[in-house]
Design an enzyme around this catalytic site. Structure first.
Site, short mmCIF file in Angstrom:
data_model
loop_
_atom_site.label_atom_id
_atom_site.label_comp_id
_atom_site.label_asym_id
_atom_site.label_seq_id
_atom_site.Cartn_x
_atom_site.Cartn_y
_atom_site.Cartn_z
N LYS A 29 0.86 -1.18 0.00
CA LYS A 29 0.00 0.00 0.00
C LYS A 29 0.90 1.23 0.00
CE LYS A 29 -3.88 2.03 2.62
NZ LYS A 29 -4.76 1.87 3.81
N SER B 234 -9.71 1.86 2.81
CA SER B 234 -8.82 2.60 1.96
C SER B 234 -7.78 1.75 1.24
CB SER B 234 -8.10 3.68 2.77
OG SER B 234 -7.27 3.09 3.77
N SER C 153 -9.91 -0.54 7.01
CA SER C 153 -9.34 -0.41 5.66
C SER C 153 -8.65 -1.63 5.10
CB SER C 153 -8.37 0.76 5.62
OG SER C 153 -9.09 1.94 5.47
N1 GLN Z 1 -13.04 4.26 6.26
C1 GLN Z 1 -12.46 4.67 7.50
C2 GLN Z 1 -11.98 6.11 7.36
O1 GLN Z 1 -12.28 6.66 6.37
C3 GLN Z 1 -11.31 3.78 7.86
C4 GLN Z 1 -10.11 4.06 7.08
C5 GLN Z 1 -8.94 3.20 7.47
O2 GLN Z 1 -9.10 2.16 8.11
N2 GLN Z 1 -7.75 3.67 7.11
O3 GLN Z 1 -11.36 6.66 8.19
#
Ligand code: GLN
Length: 489
Positions: free
Chosen positions: A81, A156, A180
């Site tokens: 990532k 994400s 995410s």
């Molecule tokens: N969707 C959540 C956010 O927008 C979690 C994101 C994540 O786990 N990095 O913060």
């Protein structure tokens, strides 16, 4: 070397490398060919270090020929990532702010993986600074779901999930602050593991919300997740929140799996908002555990169900506003060429560098930390976080793990939720409380909708009991083998 390598689990590739059936150079070439064939449509990768990966593959083949292979991951490509540092490679966080940044150093997980002989293969797309649930917040454009290119891969870590689902690589790393890793794993039909907070070093992970962020694994099978986790876990002096825990051989532990677990099902995780097809697939998975001798208990997590999203968006944005203050165009990040004076330089650089969702969160986080609001919002959120953690601790005293859906729906359409932040935030309703409590969680495929979209089962474990969690996940996976299905692309 052929396309038939593209969907093999890493454990199988390791065997084939060991027996000389394939070479690492051949394997990397096959991943490159697949990436060239499909990534124009999937857009999982921000960049790919073709020459670097081939050179490392050559080194690996030479080591192996000399009888000095470093273990099962030696010679296997791993996608990163684009938030985890690899020396000499871009580290963009899918943001204009860092679009031209090359990392001068390795993250601890990178050091560990390269020491094990694994090959950093490329940089995977994500929501900017890991803020989002669909990978649509990337400054470089969205990634598509390999099962249906008109839909999101989740986020994400959407690039990390899509690359595995599309057969580009067998292993990737993601990061999980509120879901995410698990949510995109569910939406792409792969296995995603968020370890216990503190098990994997965050050194070299660009920070979003430091008390919640955790690096974890994305793979085709539970065994592969165990293999990759074993290589990246362990204490690190460079991360002050890293825990001094023993790292067992997770893969060997799978073979010792004891079965007949006591599994809790939080009743609040099956209420309004859960898609009926997703609910039915998860309930069928729960029935499988019951039918194979596990004790299934209904449990209740009322605080987690009601307050986790609100608490998360106070704490995560507060921490983000602090962590992202460093990107000011002077110390770090893109520098505006248009600024009139020093103050304007900060203003313009941040205005140009950050996307809308990141700005929204910095504004919210700054607000909840400001005097007059700190006690009412941030401090109160911290207190409720403790109550949520206590609630999980109490329930996990009598249960080995908890079973729930990973995400309330299967993959949604690109653009469907992008103008409605609250609808987007709700897609993490079942995953976020796990980060607030610091627990390990895994998503394993548990079926498909009638429209052919993958569904994920979430299993939540006791702190630092990743071995138990993986065994419970594998118990289901082996009976159903959903991983043998692939998108047609
Ligand atoms: N969707 C959540 C956010 O927008 C979690 C994101 C994540 O786990 N990095 O913060």
């Amino acid at each position: 070397m052929a396309d038939d390598l593209n969907y093999l689990p890493a454990a199988r590739l390791a065997e084939m490398l060991g027996s000389g059936k394939i070479s690492s150079v051949g394997l990397v070439q096959s991943c490159l060919a697949r990436t060239k064939a499909v990534d124009g449509r999937v857009k999982a990768f921000n960049s790919c270090d073709e020459a670097g990966a081939l050179a490392l593959a050559q080194d690996s083949d030479q080591r192996r020929a000399a009888g000095q292979a470093r273990g099962p991951l030696d010679g296997i490509p791993v996608g990163f990532k684009d938030v985890i540092a690899v020396a000499g490679q871009p580290l963009t966080c899918s943001s204009k702010m860092l679009a031209n940044f090359i990392s001068p150093y390795d993250a601890t997980v990178t050091e560990k993986l390269t020491a094990a002989g694994a090959i950093p293969f490329g940089r995977l797309n994500m929501d900017e600074f890991a803020m989002g649930s669909s990978t649509e917040n990337s400054a470089f454009g969205p990634t598509a779901n390999p099962w249906d290119l008109t839909r999101v891969p989740g986020g994400s870590s959407g690039g990390s999930a899509a690359a595995v689902a599309a057969g580009e690589v067998s292993l990737t790393l993601g990061s999980d602050t509120g879901g995410s890793i698990r949510q995109p794993a569910a939406l792409c039909g792969i296995v995603g593991l968020k370890p216990t907070y503190g098990l994997v070093s965050r050194y070299g992970l660009a920070a979003y919300a430091s008390s919640l962020d955790q690096i974890g694994t994305m793979a085709r099978t539970v065994e592969d997740a165990a293999l990759l986790l074993g290589a990246i876990a362990g204490h690190d002096e460079r991360d002050s929140t890293s825990f001094k825990a023993d790292v067992p051989d997770y893969r060997a532990e799978l073979a010792r799996s004891k079965g007949r677990w006591r599994l809790g099902v939080p009743k609040e995780f099956f209420g309004a908002g859960l898609d009926p097809e997703v609910g039915a697939a998860v309930k069928a998975a729960i029935e499988h555990y019951r039918a194979t001798g596990c004790e299934i208990r209904e449990v209740s997590l009322p605080l987690a169900a009601e307050y986790a999203i609100a608490v998360y968006y106070l704490i995560a944005t507060a921490e983000a506003s602090s962590n992202l203050a460093r990107y000011d165009g002077v110390r770090y990040g893109r520098r505006s060429a248009k600024a009139k004076d020093a103050v304007d330089l900060y203003y313009q650089s941040r205005a140009e560098g950050f996307g809308d969702e990141v700005k929204r969160r910095i504004i919210l986080g700054t607000h909840v930390l400001s005097s007059g609001y700190y006690d009412a919002y941030y401090l109160r959120a911290q207190k409720v976080r403790t109550l949520i953690r206590n609630e999980f601790t109490a329930v996990l005293r009598d249960c080995d793990a908890l079973l729930s859906p990973t995400s309330p729906t299967a993959a949604f359409k690109l653009g469907e939720k992008s103008s409605d932040p609250l609808a987007m935030y709700l897609t993490d309703i079942y995953t976020i409380s796990v980060n607030l409590a610091g627990l390990p969680g895994i998503s394993v495929p548990c079926g498909f909708t009638t429209g052919g979209l993958p569904i994920g089962l979430q299993i939540i474990g006791r702190p630092f009991d990743e071995a138990g969690l993986l065994s419970i996940a594998r118990h289901y996976e082996q009976a159903h083998g959903w991983y043998s299905k692939h998108p047609s692309l």
